[in-house]
Design a protein around this motif. Structure first.
Motif, PDB file in Angstrom:
ATOM      1  N   ILE A  93       0.842  -1.203   0.000  1.00 54.41           N
ATOM      2  CA  ILE A  93       0.000   0.000   0.000  1.00 54.41           C
ATOM      3  C   ILE A  93       0.875   1.249   0.000  1.00 54.41           C
ATOM      4  CG2 ILE A  93      -1.638   1.357   1.377  1.00 54.41           C
ATOM      5  CD1 ILE A  93      -2.851  -1.352   2.284  1.00 54.41           C
ATOM      6  N   LEU A  94       1.907   1.260   0.837  1.00 50.15           N
ATOM      7  CA  LEU A  94       2.796   2.422   0.897  1.00 50.15           C
ATOM      8  C   LEU A  94       3.542   2.643  -0.418  1.00 50.15           C
ATOM      9  CD1 LEU A  94       4.295   2.053   4.470  1.00 50.15           C
ATOM     10  CD2 LEU A  94       2.627   3.732   3.689  1.00 50.15           C
ATOM     11  N   ALA A 102       1.931   6.878  -6.643  1.00 51.66           N
ATOM     12  CA  ALA A 102       0.839   7.749  -7.043  1.00 51.66           C
ATOM     13  C   ALA A 102       1.200   9.215  -6.824  1.00 51.66           C
ATOM     14  CB  ALA A 102      -0.427   7.401  -6.259  1.00 51.66           C
ATOM     15  N   VAL A 103       1.843   9.521  -5.711  1.00 52.93           N
ATOM     16  CA  VAL A 103       2.243  10.893  -5.417  1.00 52.93           C
ATOM     17  C   VAL A 103       3.349  11.342  -6.366  1.00 52.93           C
ATOM     18  CG1 VAL A 103       3.341  12.371  -3.692  1.00 52.93           C
ATOM     19  CG2 VAL A 103       1.491  10.831  -3.019  1.00 52.93           C
TER      20      VAL A 103
END
Length: 84
Positions: A72-73, A79-80
């Motif tokens: 997830i991280l 994504a960022v």
């Protein structure tokens, strides 16, 4: 979980997530991702669904939680980075 066990399990979980997500990180980042990933997993899934990784020492639950949380991280970081 003791600190040494958390580091070992976190490193293993982070390394597995790194391989699964085809990411290139170092050993220290793998450990951080695994430990923080387990915390993220317990926070998200514990708060929303009541699922917690249980165990007082090395357990498969912490490994799975660290792996999922680390994935997830890694996804969030990608994504960022993609937006900036």
């Amino acid at each position: 979980m003791g600190w040494l066990a958390a580091i070992i399990v976190g490193g293993l979980a982070g390394w597995l997530a790194e391989q699964f997500m085809k990411s290139n990180m170092g050993l220290l980042m793998n450990i951080v991702l695994g430990i923080v990933g387990a915390i993220v997993f317990n926070f998200i899934f514990g708060t929303l669904l009541g699922l917690y990784a249980a165990g007082a020492s090395f357990s498969i639950g912490y490994l799975v939680a660290g792996f999922i949380g680390a994935c997830i991280l890694i996804f969030l970081v990608r994504a960022v980075r993609g937006r900036t």
